[in-house]
Design a protein around this motif. Structure first.
Motif, mmCIF file in Angstrom:
data_model
loop_
_atom_site.group_PDB
_atom_site.id
_atom_site.type_symbol
_atom_site.label_atom_id
_atom_site.label_comp_id
_atom_site.label_asym_id
_atom_site.label_seq_id
_atom_site.Cartn_x
_atom_site.Cartn_y
_atom_site.Cartn_z
ATOM 1 N N ALA A 251 -2.650 5.716 12.654
ATOM 2 C CA ALA A 251 -3.304 4.500 12.564
ATOM 3 C C ALA A 251 -3.140 4.027 11.468
ATOM 4 C CB ALA A 251 -4.862 5.078 12.445
ATOM 5 N N CYS A 252 -2.642 4.665 10.278
ATOM 6 C CA CYS A 252 -2.288 4.054 9.106
ATOM 7 C C CYS A 252 -0.868 3.219 9.162
ATOM 8 C CB CYS A 252 -2.194 5.177 7.916
ATOM 9 S SG CYS A 252 -3.814 5.692 7.311
ATOM 10 N N LYS A 253 -0.108 3.849 10.071
ATOM 11 C CA LYS A 253 1.224 3.329 10.329
ATOM 12 C C LYS A 253 1.109 2.152 10.912
ATOM 13 C CE LYS A 253 5.609 4.962 11.905
ATOM 14 N NZ LYS A 253 6.533 6.283 12.613
ATOM 15 N N ASP A 254 0.152 2.057 12.207
ATOM 16 C CA ASP A 254 -0.134 1.112 13.009
ATOM 17 C C ASP A 254 -0.700 -0.106 12.112
ATOM 18 O OD1 ASP A 254 1.100 2.175 14.917
ATOM 19 O OD2 ASP A 254 -0.889 2.538 16.213
ATOM 20 N N LEU A 255 -1.510 -0.008 11.204
ATOM 21 C CA LEU A 255 -2.164 -1.098 10.317
ATOM 22 C C LEU A 255 -0.931 -1.723 9.547
ATOM 23 C CD1 LEU A 255 -5.390 0.940 8.909
ATOM 24 C CD2 LEU A 255 -5.122 -1.334 10.084
ATOM 25 N N MET B 74 0.700 -3.951 12.060
ATOM 26 C CA MET B 74 0.030 -4.939 12.330
ATOM 27 C C MET B 74 -0.072 -5.909 11.396
ATOM 28 S SD MET B 74 -3.216 -4.303 14.516
ATOM 29 C CE MET B 74 -3.090 -5.679 15.650
#
Lengths: 236, 236
Positions: free
Chosen positions: B137-141, B144
């Motif tokens: 999730a942190c990576k995807d943030l 994004m």
DNA sequence: CAAAAAAACTGATATATATCAAAAAGAAAA
DNA sequence: TTTTCTTTTTGATATATATCAGTTTTTTTG
């Protein structure tokens, strides 16, 4: 420029109850913050720079911080305005990457710094904290999804309205008068949140004023007609 | 339309090693998937709808799925193209919200469904899984953040190049010829990834073709000059 | 306080991109 | 195969927004 060290005890920290650390037990908190340092930053100083390696996390104690990414032409896109009690810089640490953004104070701000190892240790020990962070990250991904869609589909005039409403909601509380947004945001900053040129933003603010949607004096912007703004924002 | 039930055992699942469940122990996996159902979806079917409550998570076994948010004027913004082994629909579940997006198959796709309770249970039990999801999730943030900045700052011509390069990187592997991107994306879909009008996208593809950057036949787009595309994309 | 720097604003102009409309091509269905 | 529907493409036009240039105002700093 030398920054003053400040002494802040987490135990009696006034913003702790708003922060993610509210869920920690006292002993966990003490362990994590044993090596913490608190520093008074002046306006315009950088907490961490895009492209650098995370060395720890930052906990804000008063003051506002803009978090932004710089495009290849040097223009900034502001991703977040962090405030009192917010935790910054932990995501890149968790995902084990360089910072994708820069964090810079918008006003004089006191910031506590917790070194990487201590934070990671606590995260490993506290399934509650890690669960909370996971939950927040998932929530923020949803929020960013919406921002992305707005940016792709809404014209600037609508996006500005969305932004003003958001700022009022999020930061209007500690404003002197009700309904007014007063953060130390330059017009350029505001434009960099909305994703437009500074001149365009200025012209639109002017239009809003003429339409009686807002009033402004200097950097203080007051929402006069919230319903009207919502209409302009074209949401719901 | 009735969808066929399919029998797929996780133990010998060929995509499991690519998936987030690769880290689970066999007993954890069995527990979680005890109630799972696998279904053959046809092209164009919806796995879950924006605004509805998450009831479980979806694990893709072959096929591609587009994940998109619909704007207020009815235009879609595609956030992600999910593929083999990807897990969908867990974030809104974790953040305890309605789905912010819709997931729709781009081709015939087999999908395993794991009910909410079973997934949550496993998540609670496996600190490894929850740590992995937090990390992702942190990576995807971060990803994004970059998308957001591109959308705000880059002209369409650059964004399309970025998109083509990304598609090639992410999905080029299972394409027949090397360097070609062949997903069942209509021009409209492609436009909804880039964030532009369909006509504009078509014209730009035409330009790219004339410049020798790509070749295309139907929905198959082949990158001919990657360096050139990178230059157009204006990255690095 | 005065001087310098930064920010805010105004005007003129260019242009990338959206929109509208309609034809052509391709895919799906009967 | 013929028909129908969807997708792709081309053309003409409108416009929102960026860009450039210059002035005024505000803020910062010595």
């Amino acid at each position: 420029m030398k920054n003053k060290r400040v002494d802040l005890a987490c135990e009696q920290c006034t913003v702790r109850k708003f922060s993610r650390f509210a869920i920690l037990q006292n002993d966990e908190l003490n362990e994590m913050t044993y090596n913490k340092t608190c520093t008074a930053y002046k306006k315009g100083q950088v907490l961490f720079h895009e492209g650098t390696r995370p060395l720890g996390v930052f906990c804000l104690h008063g003051g506002k911080v803009k978090v932004y990414k710089t495009g290849y032409d040097g223009k900034d896109q502001i991703i977040q305005i962090a405030k009192n009690g917010d935790l910054l810089g932990y995501r890149a640490m968790i995902s084990d990457e360089m910072y994708p953004v820069t964090a810079e104070t918008l006003e004089d701000t006191t910031v506590c710094f917790i070194p990487k190892n201590d934070f990671i240790q606590t995260l490993d020990d506290s399934s509650e904290l890690s669960r909370l962070l996971l939950k927040e990250a998932c929530k923020d991904l949803g929020v960013m999804t919406e921002s992305l869609t707005n940016l792709a589909q809404k014209p600037v005039r609508e996006r500005l309205a969305v932004t003003l409403l958001m700022l009022k909601d999020t930061y209007g509380v500690d404003a002197v008068e009700n309904g007014s947004v007063e953060i130390n945001l330059t017009r350029e900053d505001l434009a960099n949140i909305v994703g437009t040129a500074t001149e365009t933003l200025i012209r639109l603010l002017h239009d809003y004023k003429e339409e009686g949607l807002i009033e402004s004096k200097g950097r203080k912007i007051k929402v006069m007609d919230e319903k009207g703004l919502v209409k302009v924002a074209n949401i719901y």
